[in-house]
Write an enzyme that holds these catalytic residues in place. Sequence first.
Site, short mmCIF file in Angstrom:
data_model
loop_
_atom_site.label_atom_id
_atom_site.label_comp_id
_atom_site.label_asym_id
_atom_site.label_seq_id
_atom_site.Cartn_x
_atom_site.Cartn_y
_atom_site.Cartn_z
CD GLU A 1 -26.83 19.94 8.11
OE1 GLU A 1 -26.35 19.83 6.98
OE2 GLU A 1 -26.96 21.05 8.70
CG LEU B 1 -19.71 2.89 19.31
CD1 LEU B 1 -19.08 2.94 20.68
CD2 LEU B 1 -20.34 1.52 19.05
#
Lengths: 715, 715
Positions: B400, B245
């Site tokens: 990241e 999600l």
Amino acid sequence: MLKKVLLGSLGAVLVLTAGILLGHFGIQRGSTTPDWVMDHLSHDRSLVPMCLSRELTKVPHMATSPGDEKTVQYMLKRWQDPDTGLDQAWREEYKVYLSFPDPNTPNKVTVVSPSDAVLYTAREKEKAYSSDQEDPEVVQPYAAYAPAGHPKVGLYPPTHRQADQEDPGVVQPYAAYAPAGHPKAINAAPYGVIGVLVYTDPWDINDGKMSDNNETYPYSWYMPPSGVERGSFNTHYGDMLTPYLAAKDDTYRIPEKNITGIPPIPTQPIGFEDAYALICELGGEPAPSEWQGAFNCTYNFGGPGFKPTSNFNNSDVKLDIYNREELKNSANVMGVIRGSVEPDRYVIYGNHRDSWVHGAIDPSSGTSVMLEVTRVLGRMVKQGKWRPRRSIIFGSWGAEEFGLIGSTEYTEVNNLNQSNVIYKIPVYIICSNATLRASGSPSAQSVILKASKQVKTPGSDSTSVYDNWIRYFNRTSPAYGVIPNVGFLTGAGSDYAAFIHFLGITSMDISYTYDRTKTRARIYPAYHTAYDTFDYASKFIDPGFTSHQTVARTAGNVLMRLADSLLLPFNCSDYAETLEGYLNKAMENTVLEYPVPAPISEPLQNAVRNFRSAATRLDHALSILRPLKVRRINDQLMLLDRAFLDPGAFPDRYGFRHVIWASSKAGQATFPGLADAYTRARSTGLDSDWKEAHRQLSILIQAIQGAAHTLGDAI
Amino acid sequence: MLKKVLLGSLGAVLVLTAGILLGHFGIQRGSTTPDWVMDHLSHDRSLVPMCLSRELTKVPHMATSPGDEKTVQYMLKRWQDPDTGLDQAWREEYKVYLSFPDPNTPNKVTVVSPSDAVLYTAREKEKAYSSDQEDPEVVQPYAAYAPAGHPKVGLYPPTHRQADQEDPGVVQPYAAYAPAGHPKAINAAPYGVIGVLVYTDPWDINDGKMSDNNETYPYSWYMPPSGVERGSFNTHYGDMLTPYLAAKDDTYRIPEKNITGIPPIPTQPIGFEDAYALICELGGEPAPSEWQGAFNCTYNFGGPGFKPTSNFNNSDVKLDIYNREELKNSANVMGVIRGSVEPDRYVIYGNHRDSWVHGAIDPSSGTSVMLEVTRVLGRMVKQGKWRPRRSIIFGSWGAEEFGLIGSTEYTEVNNLNQSNVIYKIPVYIICSNATLRASGSPSAQSVILKASKQVKTPGSDSTSVYDNWIRYFNRTSPAYGVIPNVGFLTGAGSDYAAFIHFLGITSMDISYTYDRTKTRARIYPAYHTAYDTFDYASKFIDPGFTSHQTVARTAGNVLMRLADSLLLPFNCSDYAETLEGYLNKAMENTVLEYPVPAPISEPLQNAVRNFRSAATRLDHALSILRPLKVRRINDQLMLLDRAFLDPGAFPDRYGFRHVIWASSKAGQATFPGLADAYTRARSTGLDSDWKEAHRQLSILIQAIQGAAHTLGDAI
């Protein structure tokens, strides 16, 4: 018989509509105008009566039976006919796990005491009316006979008023009755139930009529006392040994002991004459009023055992299971008309071919309609007079009654369950039965309604299907006022399941039905019994087969609109209206009263609003469409239902990924995952259940926002 | 420094190629010929040196730091510039779960005995070389300090020769060393390990060089003894609290205790000077030869404890965890150039923005290249001189280093993990680092190679990138003979993971690297340390930034081929060649020697053969292409990688669905799921493991057949 109302299909005046679309939007290259369709589908030359009487209902054709194989051969011959056949036709073979009766040797026996005559009485009586000698006793895996009486053998009285809301997935609704919330079949075992007898109460199917002598078939359309309604109790769909994989010869198969989704206990359908004998003898407290049925006795809970005054008092039970499981070949018969302009976009028209016994209506009415449609379209293709813009795939699915197996394996065979081919299929049409109803994705409502205005209702030269439909079965839409009622494809009642629920392909189910104001019967009474024969169908369901012809015209009209129109005939604002209805229902139910975190109804309302705006903008875009945008907008329309898929939404529910159309215990027109999770959380009050409700809300918001995004402008 | 070889990108001579394609296949409407691109990307006006020195590497910019926010603002300003910006640019905010150092208060303490000086020595020394005062001690969740000595604290010696094959998913390869098959980090806990220290051995990164005085930075590119290589130990990717999600404010978050995929025990990277002090004191039996590293001592197993002669003998351990978890906002910066003809087809060019410390190379070299490419393309768009056929989306991903969070949330936000938007993205390009390698889906090999012939290698007017590349790093292809070596995107080393593994979007990773014949260093030695600074990059990695410019030209060339060419520049026969290589390796490994059922290698060979035939037919179709077929064939090319997705293939591996590119323990160029399952089954001999091997085989066959079907003719 009863007055009939067309609920689904529509005509063939595709010409005019196509002309308008084309004139407005551009030149439709490579597609001729099919002004012959309505004519031909109207002609008396229709194959329908012939198919039904001569070919399709002479013998029982349960999956893999000689009757089924005969139908396969017949369809292949038709579809490969040089004059009226399709571009290609072939059979696709799967090796699937089925259950068959073993009349001689019970393979599992649990003797408690000898008292085992009831089932065979029922079956023998039923056979007396059958037109054929083949053994109709195809039973589900683990289905077995288990007379009630033992406190732990469940004999469930009917719950006609609530059964509609249980929506037990692949289980044929009403095949088994049990009060909502009460365990039945697969859910019964944890409660200590060791066997289940199911029956169809005359209150639900016969308007209370019970007499063998003059009230039921062959004197009327009502089910005789010995009629046994079969049905699958499998909660998954597709071949049981190859979940998510196509059941080829070399495919990995799970061990049989790992099969899930079927009842762990014997389950046996019986006729109401046997149920009557048992229920009226049950002791215990009276069951609630909504459990009471048509028998002239009080339905008691039955525990513990029969009335002290009953002959059955102190009876015990012997369970004999007369079936065996087998790997058997089952075929899909496939046919194709290649598209002229967009051959890589497929409209799939499907229908299953196997039946529980003879299946004159379910499924052969649908098979004959499909054969009639292919005959008419095929001839025009062979004569070089017409070719649709998009490709049409016709599928005659095998082994549907065992759990939608043929259609599901088809979606798996070339990794259709992945993303690669999905996008090529704008829509799936099922026409399983000429006497049912129309259901579909909301975006498909408009094409059904449009077509229904162009077909006349059976036996009338002036009244359209639409006019008749709106009179007998309507609803009030905020946008259109009173319109014919097109249902939704919730649950997994037939072959559309793998398409809409797993692949998110916009689907519809078109069929004919009767005047529901005149009967409480939830379906034609011979449904899934051995009485669903040509005799029954031609006398009581569709004398003269005029309804069949109307369905052929309607399905043909819808099919050609989908395959031929430059722009896919889907309406996104209708989808928005449905979502708004769901939202309102959710708000009414205070589904959104979460204890934590506080203001989370806002994002859901935003998501629905966002979807409505995107739909309105797309509608506007359609009205000022430039030709180059056609394929792009068609992609948006085609992908709309797919935007609602979430593989993680229902981890415990096999094959269900569509967050709007998944079946729901709540049984209301609102978001299923959210409603179920909320209901559960409110009932238990557990923090973990509220968390799941919140998770469902997040999934829903993300899906609706994603759908709005799908409808939005490119970048 | 070391001689460099271009391994990935390529130039800008798109003009000629595009002209050929267009001339052959039809008129490319709405797209101008970009003959200005190579010129501009070649100019000395390049932003690269300026970006790198002035804007992007002045401060550390780990996720959510002020440095990161400053870069966000800088990029937005560039992309919204009225003269050189894009059509649109915006920031997308996510609330994600990150871990930050808490320098004052250890929040978890396990005192065994006081002996806690090592880590702080290491950090202080490292800081001495840093150009900035901000705290570089961003550590992973649960990372902590744990000196060795206690028999149950693992201090793992390096395994340089095998580490390459472990492919531990999202874990940055080599961030931690442990012999293959030996538990490390997340796998260590079940073996009783209560903490892990990881370091980078000079054998692996420094060609054995260890001296602080003259062998390592600032005297050479080698990592100083105090250099600490960080890395994520998270085996999942994306935000840890919102699996599948998008991490919006209102999204449901799982309880922190339910987080999976991170080590349950403290894990702390240290410099090799500290590792040296510890390892050379370890007692026990000598470790195998492949465990030995560059330290001038024998690496012992270490258990139990240190050598009896060591000062550390009988030392115990104190573990202090100086970090805390927090929900923090992290931004993706997004920019768009709208397509002229197919705006609903997206080419995504992405790069992450956050670093472990300063990150001059990782990631700012990629950020500066992306800014340079957007500057040049944006100006032409603003001047009305050019607009690509398809839309280009630029993404500067946040967070990241914590586990590919920004890119993953992007794929989730509009249900990109569903089918709706997936199909719109033909390719994802990552350019995370100007000194790495080129990898990609096999079908993308050709576009990289073509472009590489059109760009000159740095410092040369005559040698192409291709010529240089083939000289230093090549392989032999059955179809082409010796060609430059383009790798595969196995594992999940960077932001391509969610695109290729979860969405099946054809992806590539383009970058520059050095002459591997001259060093054993698996990557530039300052990688993920505080020494990855502008000073280091400008002196030792790319003096004059000529390689950066070459990468910009190459990435620009590839990007424009993808966005502008009428036909997507993908080659399916190259994919077939890879599958055949995988098949051969599988046969060599006797992967197919299943005990039951017997002849199942046949269907797999058939599937690969079928894929090859379909690829050949499609190649032929390309050569005789009619204009109307373009979009259809582009769809086939675009969807090829998606055909290999199977959501059920790896149920225990988060986000991995691509059955060809999933990471594998086998570490060989063959089918990963099959190889792992076979290896396991052969080792255990268990029937259940052989069954899983068969299941993997069926999944693989179905995926390859499905891919062949994707390449096949429409109906």
